[in-house]
Design an enzyme around this catalytic site. Structure first.
Site, PDB file in Angstrom:
ATOM      1  N   HIS A  91       0.844  -1.239   0.136  1.00  0.00           N
ATOM      2  CA  HIS A  91       0.206   0.008  -0.039  1.00  0.00           C
ATOM      3  C   HIS A  91       0.531   1.428   0.060  1.00  0.00           C
ATOM      4  O   HIS A  91       0.469   2.134   0.526  1.00  0.00           O
ATOM      5  CB  HIS A  91      -1.438  -0.492   0.740  1.00  0.00           C
ATOM      6  N   SER A 115      12.694  21.820 -16.125  1.00  0.00           N
ATOM      7  CA  SER A 115      11.655  23.489 -16.116  1.00  0.00           C
ATOM      8  C   SER A 115      11.822  23.963 -17.063  1.00  0.00           C
ATOM      9  O   SER A 115      13.256  24.607 -17.265  1.00  0.00           O
ATOM     10  CB  SER A 115      10.718  23.665 -14.749  1.00  0.00           C
ATOM     11  N   LYS A 130      15.096  22.571 -11.638  1.00  0.00           N
ATOM     12  CA  LYS A 130      13.306  21.237 -11.399  1.00  0.00           C
ATOM     13  C   LYS A 130      14.572  19.844 -12.502  1.00  0.00           C
ATOM     14  O   LYS A 130      15.600  20.686 -13.470  1.00  0.00           O
ATOM     15  CB  LYS A 130      12.732  21.677 -12.024  1.00  0.00           C
ATOM     16  N   GLU A 182       8.293   8.898 -17.290  1.00  0.00           N
ATOM     17  CA  GLU A 182       6.351   9.660 -16.927  1.00  0.00           C
ATOM     18  C   GLU A 182       6.125   8.398 -18.353  1.00  0.00           C
ATOM     19  O   GLU A 182       5.332   8.407 -18.173  1.00  0.00           O
ATOM     20  CB  GLU A 182       6.507  10.621 -16.650  1.00  0.00           C
TER      21      GLU A 182
END
Ligand code: ARG
Length: 493
Positions: free
Chosen positions: A155, A276, A282, A289
């Site tokens: 979990h 970014s 960043k 992804e």
């Protein structure tokens, strides 16, 4: 130039809009090479069977080799597919009296099915190699990290201590089943539909076994109706590829989460990161992804294939043309994802200290403490579970005294009176010892991991050997085909 396909039966031609709708030329770039091979093998066989003359065979073969050299760009893209544009180019080169004989005893229906199978089997062979490379990297990184502690999760909550090796081998094993599925599917992909013609075979005395073996297939698809109309091999492969992508997307998700500041378990190499356009600090795990995102493409392709094939009557229906691009899309996606995952895993930096620190955080040793109570104090596991559960409400590293206090309330007895000692408690609370104790088959103990890694290396070696055998079989067949092509081109009257 008149359209060699439509000139007989049809009197008007499709406009650009209709052609765009009906043509498969764009996706057919995947099968250009395969189509040439199919044409070469069919032509050689026609000559061997005495269906075409030696001199015609020689000219057709020469023509096909020049078409091949010119590449797909030289073909007339106003035809509805590669098969007919390729034949038309051949006829332009060698004349219809010769080139027009190549398609004897054949239809585009058996032709396209054969081409798809040839290209797909090559893709699967490369994919299987790439999967073994990814698994090798996972195993290599696992063997570097047999002692690297980390929290195992259920979990996404800290659950029990484990090691990075154990975690990486879990992914390796999932990918090993994926490799198995691709290998199983390969056997059903590598079957020859050639000779089935439109669906009812042909009255020409074709030698189906000959083209089967010259093209490196392992078997013939016997029933000629089944041969032209089945696309279950595409569905099977797409399902295997979707499974691969689902497994990779699970890994990708962990890479994203593990690279976050909150986790800090790993850092991806800059190659795999983006930054970014506004926030200069960043470092984003975009490649992982995208892998997560691309798994949707593979799942979608499978769904498209299933839906396109559903409810089709025998035998060939043009709907099948719409099925094919889906397999190329998912093959391309899965192959690149496997290669990229290999690179990400190979180059990622593991923050061993952070992982080890987290391994014991959140009372991850609670299960071992309960187990120790069962073994040392001879109480039922369910009772131990309750005692430790109550203790877990506190700091998470209870002393023997605290344990005794709770046990007295729950069972009216101190566990120290039943044999539990403070050394046992300390050992139970030590993540390193937790792992060491988990030494049954499949557990994370370093000894067990070393054994597990060894077994997997042997299995991988066997698989690599099997894949190169399959490759060699295809290569040898095509060498024979090209030797025959040359012989037939240079025939002496
Ligand atoms: N482009 C077609 C396909 O991909 C080739 C077969 C065409 N056959 C036909 N009967 N129209 O399926």
């Amino acid at each position: 130039m008149s359209d060699i396909l439509r000139r007989g039966r049809l009197s008007s031609t499709p406009d650009e809009d209709i052609l765009d709708f009906t043509s498969s030329m764009l996706a057919d770039k995947w099968i250009f090479e395969a189509d040439i091979l199919v044409d070469l093998a069919h032509t050689v066989m026609l000559r061997e069977q005495g269906i075409i003359r030696e001199q015609d065979c020689s000219r057709i073969l020469q023509g096909l080799l020049s078409v091949r050299e010119g590449g797909i760009e030289k073909l007339d893209h106003s035809y509805e597919d590669i098969h007919i544009s390729l034949e038309s180019r051949l006829i332009d080169m060698v004349g219809e009296d010769i080139g027009g004989r190549m398609h004897s005893g054949r239809s585009r229906n058996d032709e396209v099915a054969t081409c798809i199978r040839i290209r797909l089997r090559d893709e699967l062979l490369s994919l299987m190699e790439e999967l073994t490379e990814l698994r090798t990297v996972l195993i290599d990184r696992a063997s570097e990290n047999v002692e690297t502690l980390m929290p195992g999760f259920t979990h996404l909550q800290h659950a029990q201590p484990t090691t990075l090796a154990h975690h990486l081998l879990a992914h390796t094993d999932a990918l090993s089943r994926d490799s198995g599925r691709v290998m199983d599917a390969f056997a059903r992909v590598n079957e020859s539909p050639l000779g089935a013609a439109a669906f009812a075979s042909t009255g020409f005395d074709l030698d189906r076994e000959r083209t089967c073996s010259l093209l490196g297939f392992d078997a013939i698809m016997e029933n000629s109706m089944d041969a032209v109309s089945s696309r279950d091999f595409l569905i099977e492969v797409a399902a295997a590829l979707a499974n691969i992508m689902i497994n990779l997307s699970k890994m990708a998700e962990e890479i994203v989460v593990w690279s976050s500041t909150e986790f800090g378990f790993i850092e991806l190499d800059d190659m795999y990161a983006s930054t970014s356009s506004i926030m200069p600090q960043k470092k984003n795990p975009d490649t992982a992804e995208l892998m997560r995102g691309k798994s949707g493409v593979a799942a979608g392709s499978l769904m498209a294939l299933l839906t396109i094939c559903k409810g089709l009557p025998l035998s060939y229906n043009r709907d099948l043309q719409e099925a094919t691009p889906n397999i190329w899309r998912s093959v391309e996606t899965a192959r690149s994802a496997v290669r990229i995952m290999k690179g990400m895993i190979e180059t990622m930096k593991v923050n061993v200290d952070v992982m080890s620190l987290q391994a014991g955080t959140g009372f991850t040793t609670a299960t071992e403490l309960a187990d120790t109570m069962v073994r040392a104090a001879d109480i039922p596991f369910r009772t131990a579970h309750q005692i430790v559960g109550v203790l877990a409400r506190g700091s998470g590293t209870p002393s023997l005294e605290e344990i005794d206090a709770v046990a007295s309330e729950v069972i009216g007895e101190k566990l120290s009176d039943r044999g539990l000692t403070s050394v046992m408690v300390a050992e139970a609370l030590d993540p390193v010892l937790n792992i060491k104790k988990r030494s049954i088959m499949g557990g994370p103990s370093p000894d067990e991991m070393i054994k597990a890694i060894g077994k997997r290396r042997i299995r991988l070696g066997d698989e690599v050997e099997k894949i190169s055998e399959l490759n060699r079989h295809v290569e040898r067949s095509l060498e024979e085909l090209f030797a025959l092509v040359n012989e037939n081109i240079n025939y002496q009257k």
